[in-house]
Design an enzyme around this catalytic site. Structure first.
Site, PDB file in Angstrom:
ATOM      1  N   ARG A 131     -66.024 -17.388   4.395  1.00 49.42           N
ATOM      2  CA  ARG A 131     -65.994 -16.789   3.047  1.00 49.42           C
ATOM      3  C   ARG A 131     -65.264 -15.453   3.007  1.00 49.42           C
ATOM      4  NH1 ARG A 131     -71.360 -18.968   2.732  1.00 49.42           N
ATOM      5  NH2 ARG A 131     -71.229 -20.911   1.573  1.00 49.42           N
ATOM      6  N   LYS A 153     -51.684 -10.575  -2.353  1.00 46.23           N
ATOM      7  CA  LYS A 153     -51.488 -11.955  -2.825  1.00 46.23           C
ATOM      8  C   LYS A 153     -51.302 -12.841  -1.596  1.00 46.23           C
ATOM      9  CE  LYS A 153     -49.454 -11.633  -7.412  1.00 46.23           C
ATOM     10  NZ  LYS A 153     -48.261 -11.915  -8.219  1.00 46.23           N
ATOM     11  N   GLU A 195     -35.411  -8.334  -2.946  1.00 50.61           N
ATOM     12  CA  GLU A 195     -36.635  -7.723  -3.508  1.00 50.61           C
ATOM     13  C   GLU A 195     -36.455  -6.203  -3.644  1.00 50.61           C
ATOM     14  OE1 GLU A 195     -39.158  -9.603  -4.641  1.00 50.61           O
ATOM     15  OE2 GLU A 195     -39.289 -11.413  -3.415  1.00 50.61           O
ATOM     16  N   LYS A 239     -44.251  -0.687  -4.854  1.00 48.81           N
ATOM     17  CA  LYS A 239     -45.206  -1.802  -4.860  1.00 48.81           C
ATOM     18  C   LYS A 239     -46.639  -1.262  -4.895  1.00 48.81           C
ATOM     19  CE  LYS A 239     -46.655  -6.143  -4.008  1.00 48.81           C
ATOM     20  NZ  LYS A 239     -46.342  -7.480  -3.552  1.00 48.81           N
ATOM     21  N   GLU A 249     -53.364  -8.534 -11.322  1.00 49.47           N
ATOM     22  CA  GLU A 249     -52.328  -9.007 -12.250  1.00 49.47           C
ATOM     23  C   GLU A 249     -52.875  -9.410 -13.613  1.00 49.47           C
ATOM     24  OE1 GLU A 249     -49.043 -11.188 -10.412  1.00 49.47           O
ATOM     25  OE2 GLU A 249     -48.781 -12.264 -12.290  1.00 49.47           O
ATOM     26  N   ARG A 253     -48.758  -5.789 -13.348  1.00 53.12           N
ATOM     27  CA  ARG A 253     -48.277  -6.327 -12.065  1.00 53.12           C
ATOM     28  C   ARG A 253     -47.276  -7.464 -12.247  1.00 53.12           C
ATOM     29  NH1 ARG A 253     -51.619  -7.416  -6.448  1.00 53.12           N
ATOM     30  NH2 ARG A 253     -49.866  -8.370  -5.339  1.00 53.12           N
ATOM     31  N   ASN A 257     -42.823  -9.861 -10.719  1.00 55.82           N
ATOM     32  CA  ASN A 257     -42.299 -11.232 -10.695  1.00 55.82           C
ATOM     33  C   ASN A 257     -40.909 -11.316 -11.316  1.00 55.82           C
ATOM     34  OD1 ASN A 257     -44.701 -12.196  -9.556  1.00 55.82           O
ATOM     35  ND2 ASN A 257     -45.658 -12.232 -11.577  1.00 55.82           N
ATOM     36  N   HIS A 260     -38.490 -14.067 -10.547  1.00 60.64           N
ATOM     37  CA  HIS A 260     -39.242 -15.130  -9.873  1.00 60.64           C
ATOM     38  C   HIS A 260     -39.447 -16.367 -10.739  1.00 60.64           C
ATOM     39  CE1 HIS A 260     -39.879 -11.910  -7.050  1.00 60.64           C
ATOM     40  NE2 HIS A 260     -40.648 -12.636  -6.275  1.00 60.64           N
ATOM     41  N   HIS A 264     -38.567 -19.427  -8.688  1.00 59.92           N
ATOM     42  CA  HIS A 264     -39.509 -20.454  -8.228  1.00 59.92           C
ATOM     43  C   HIS A 264     -39.022 -21.858  -8.594  1.00 59.92           C
ATOM     44  CE1 HIS A 264     -43.220 -17.567  -7.866  1.00 59.92           C
ATOM     45  NE2 HIS A 264     -42.353 -17.425  -6.888  1.00 59.92           N
ATOM     46  N   HIS A 277     -36.429 -17.698  -0.168  1.00 53.62           N
ATOM     47  CA  HIS A 277     -37.137 -17.146  -1.324  1.00 53.62           C
ATOM     48  C   HIS A 277     -36.328 -16.010  -1.961  1.00 53.62           C
ATOM     49  CE1 HIS A 277     -40.417 -15.777  -3.858  1.00 53.62           C
ATOM     50  NE2 HIS A 277     -40.275 -14.565  -3.362  1.00 53.62           N
TER      51      HIS A 277
HETATM   52  P1  NAD Z   1     -40.176 -16.140   6.243  1.00 54.21           P
HETATM   53  O1  NAD Z   1     -41.545 -15.706   6.470  1.00 54.21           O
HETATM   54  O2  NAD Z   1     -39.889 -17.594   6.200  1.00 54.21           O
HETATM   55  O3  NAD Z   1     -39.266 -15.470   7.377  1.00 54.21           O
HETATM   56  C1  NAD Z   1     -37.907 -15.726   7.373  1.00 54.21           C
HETATM   57  C2  NAD Z   1     -37.401 -16.285   8.713  1.00 54.21           C
HETATM   58  O4  NAD Z   1     -37.204 -15.225   9.622  1.00 54.21           O
HETATM   59  C3  NAD Z   1     -38.336 -17.260   9.391  1.00 54.21           C
HETATM   60  O5  NAD Z   1     -37.593 -18.280   9.994  1.00 54.21           O
HETATM   61  C4  NAD Z   1     -39.004 -16.397  10.439  1.00 54.21           C
HETATM   62  O6  NAD Z   1     -39.445 -17.167  11.508  1.00 54.21           O
HETATM   63  C5  NAD Z   1     -37.904 -15.460  10.846  1.00 54.21           C
HETATM   64  N1  NAD Z   1     -38.310 -14.138  11.308  1.00 54.21           N
HETATM   65  C6  NAD Z   1     -39.249 -13.338  10.748  1.00 54.21           C
HETATM   66  N2  NAD Z   1     -39.235 -12.135  11.321  1.00 54.21           N
HETATM   67  C7  NAD Z   1     -38.301 -12.165  12.293  1.00 54.21           C
HETATM   68  C8  NAD Z   1     -37.807 -11.215  13.227  1.00 54.21           C
HETATM   69  N3  NAD Z   1     -38.215  -9.948  13.211  1.00 54.21           N
HETATM   70  N4  NAD Z   1     -36.868 -11.617  14.115  1.00 54.21           N
HETATM   71  C9  NAD Z   1     -36.391 -12.891  14.070  1.00 54.21           C
HETATM   72  N5  NAD Z   1     -36.769 -13.828  13.192  1.00 54.21           N
HETATM   73  C10 NAD Z   1     -37.718 -13.457  12.307  1.00 54.21           C
HETATM   74  O7  NAD Z   1     -39.556 -15.536   4.912  1.00 54.21           O
HETATM   75  P2  NAD Z   1     -39.798 -14.172   4.125  1.00 54.21           P
HETATM   76  O8  NAD Z   1     -38.564 -13.985   3.363  1.00 54.21           O
HETATM   77  O9  NAD Z   1     -40.290 -13.097   4.995  1.00 54.21           O
HETATM   78  O10 NAD Z   1     -40.994 -14.520   3.124  1.00 54.21           O
HETATM   79  C11 NAD Z   1     -40.866 -15.440   2.088  1.00 54.21           C
HETATM   80  C12 NAD Z   1     -42.243 -15.847   1.650  1.00 54.21           C
HETATM   81  O11 NAD Z   1     -42.940 -14.706   1.180  1.00 54.21           O
HETATM   82  C13 NAD Z   1     -42.236 -16.851   0.513  1.00 54.21           C
HETATM   83  O12 NAD Z   1     -43.117 -17.891   0.823  1.00 54.21           O
HETATM   84  C14 NAD Z   1     -42.732 -16.067  -0.665  1.00 54.21           C
HETATM   85  O13 NAD Z   1     -43.437 -16.867  -1.571  1.00 54.21           O
HETATM   86  C15 NAD Z   1     -43.608 -15.041  -0.026  1.00 54.21           C
HETATM   87  N6  NAD Z   1     -43.779 -13.813  -0.810  1.00 54.21           N
HETATM   88  C16 NAD Z   1     -45.026 -13.377  -1.019  1.00 54.21           C
HETATM   89  C17 NAD Z   1     -45.251 -12.212  -1.735  1.00 54.21           C
HETATM   90  C18 NAD Z   1     -46.647 -11.699  -1.928  1.00 54.21           C
HETATM   91  O14 NAD Z   1     -46.832 -10.776  -2.706  1.00 54.21           O
HETATM   92  N7  NAD Z   1     -47.612 -12.220  -1.212  1.00 54.21           N
HETATM   93  C19 NAD Z   1     -44.168 -11.484  -2.219  1.00 54.21           C
HETATM   94  C20 NAD Z   1     -42.884 -11.956  -1.972  1.00 54.21           C
HETATM   95  C21 NAD Z   1     -42.703 -13.136  -1.259  1.00 54.21           C
HETATM   96  N1  GLY Z   2     -44.741 -10.245  -5.253  1.00 52.46           N
HETATM   97  C1  GLY Z   2     -45.406 -10.159  -6.494  1.00 52.46           C
HETATM   98  C2  GLY Z   2     -46.706  -9.458  -6.438  1.00 52.46           C
HETATM   99  O1  GLY Z   2     -47.139  -9.038  -5.407  1.00 52.46           O
HETATM  100  O2  GLY Z   2     -47.377  -9.335  -7.437  1.00 52.46           O
END
Ligand code: NAD
Ligand code: GLY
Length: 372
Positions: A131, A153, A195, A239, A249, A253, A257, A260, A264, A277
């Site tokens: 939980r 998130k 971003e 942020k 949100e 907040r 997006n 996005h 998306h 992304h």
């Molecule tokens: P990702 O996590 O897929 O990483 C990108 C690639 O880089 C992957 O292949 C990973 O293995 C590789 N990698 C990561 N760090 C590395 C390093 N230091 N050296 C070598 N390789 C490395 O992609 P991302 O762009 O980091 O994240 C995208 C995701 O984040 C999406 O799913 C998106 O929905 C999410 N996201 C979430 C929020 C939130 O607020 N929670 C905000 C924006 C995006």
């Molecule tokens: N990446 C959008 C949020 O954190 O609200």
């Protein structure tokens, strides 16, 4: 990046009434994690499950485990498959299985070592195990450093849409070691820059101008330390500020997006992982920038400045060939639909956006016909 940022250190608080924490940038980096954990109240002896993927663990997994073990933490490393197409409930099951095998307790901790995919999934697994147990984010992509790791998130994709399964679960600490960016592929670095550009357009004109004035922002190897520090600090602060004002949100907040809504749609209709992304978000910003022009919300000059900055970063600016009805259907499946109205974050000038729920489907259909 021209040196290793060894002397650089910055702590940015995320001042939430019930879940305050710090984003630590630089300092002793990954190898300083045990001091940071003990500052955050996690003393030696506790069990830690580190979740990472093959790309990241091969560079940083062993050293992280070693320094945590040396400091007296009981550590397990789980390596999951890399990529957006593994961001699904099946992988959450694997993290839960590892938590069970490691006998995690309520006082235990998960550490997400990786990009946004690892971070979102580890956060979600932590929010649901027993939980809810604590999670620490150690982002290793630019995108995760400036956005995904901060703000709580968490979640996974459902075949119906992006991040449809999820929870708010704030981390106890975010530890950013900028040196980890040195192993990140350039394409991923650019995706993170998307971003950063977003923060410029939604609220920080000076950040936008800085990016605009810098000849090359698409490769870590060509970015000065000073610029990287400013990018990280300004983005993390932006942020943190928005999350502090609206943690769950219920209003403001939503501006995070920006780009996005269309982004998306691209990720879903083009197949998760085919567009990164950040690439989809940059195309989403270009598209919504054009929509804003059609609506008369901002002028041609601002629209062109945004498009040029995205193009200079070698991020996509050409809308993919997509059937309009599929786009509308995907837009209707987005989390941000309210009383069937599709929500858009519309720019009014560089540095300012507004939240709009009044753009009709008829308007969107005719816009999609001219979108290029
Ligand atoms: P990702 O996590 O897929 O990483 C990108 C690639 O880089 C992957 O292949 C990973 O293995 C590789 N990698 C990561 N760090 C590395 C390093 N230091 N050296 C070598 N390789 C490395 O992609 P991302 O762009 O980091 O994240 C995208 C995701 O984040 C999406 O799913 C998106 O929905 C999410 N996201 C979430 C929020 C939130 O607020 N929670 C905000 C924006 C995006
Ligand atoms: N990446 C959008 C949020 O954190 O609200």
């Amino acid at each position: 990046m021209k040196s290793t940022l060894n002397s650089y250190s910055r702590r940015i608080p995320v001042k939430l009434a019930n879940n305050p924490y710090e984003v630590v940038i630089g300092g002793s980096g990954l190898l300083g994690i045990s001091q940071e954990l003990s500052k955050a109240g996690y003393t030696k002896g506790i069990k830690i499950l580190i979740v990472s993927n093959e790309d990241v663990a091969k560079h940083y997994g062993e050293s992280l485990v070693k320094c945590l073990e040396e400091a007296g933490y009981k550590t397990t490393l789980l390596i999951i498959k890399a990529g957006e197409n593994h961001k699904n409930p099946k992988t959450i099951g694997l993290i839960h299985d590892a938590a069970y095998k490691a006998k995690l307790e309520r006082g235990s901790l998960m550490i997400a070592l990786g990009g946004g995919v690892v971070g979102d999934m580890t956060g979600f697994a932590a929010s649901t195990w027993l939980r809810g147990i604590a999670v620490v984010q150690v982002p290793t992509t630019l995108l995760a450093m400036v956005d995904a790791a901060i703000g709580g998130k968490t979640g996974v994709n459902h075949f119906g849409g992006k991040n449809l399964i999820g929870a708010f679960h704030q981390p106890k600490l975010v530890l950013i070691d900028p040196k980890t960016l040195l192993t990140l592929p350039d394409r991923e670095f650019r995706a993170g820059m998307s971003e950063v550009i977003k923060y410029g357009v939604i609220g920080d004109k000076t950040l936008f101008n800085l990016l605009e004035e810098t000849p090359c922002i698409s490769k870590i190897s060509e970015i000065s330390n000073n610029l990287l520090e400013q990018i990280l600090e300004k983005s993390v602060s932006a942020k943190a500020k928005v999350v502090e004002l609206d943690e769950s949100e219920s209003g403001l907040r939503a501006i995070l997006n920006y780009g996005h809504t269309f982004g998306h749609v691209i990720e879903k209709l083009c197949g998760y992982g085919n567009w990164l992304h950040g690439e989809a978000v940059s195309m989403g910003m270009v598209a919504v920038g054009q929509l804003a022009l059609e609506l008369g919300s901002w002028g041609k000059e601002s629209q062109i400045r945004q498009r040029n900055l995205i193009s200079k970063t070698s991020l996509p600016t050409k809308w993919p060939e997509l059937d309009s009805e599929s786009v509308i259907k995907a837009l209707e499946g987005d989390k941000k639909v309210i009383n069937e109205a599709i929500r858009f974050i519309i720019p009014t000038e560089i540095g300012h956006v507004e939240i709009r729920d009044d753009i009709t489907k008829k308007k969107i259909r005719s816009f999609l016909e001219i979108l290029n």
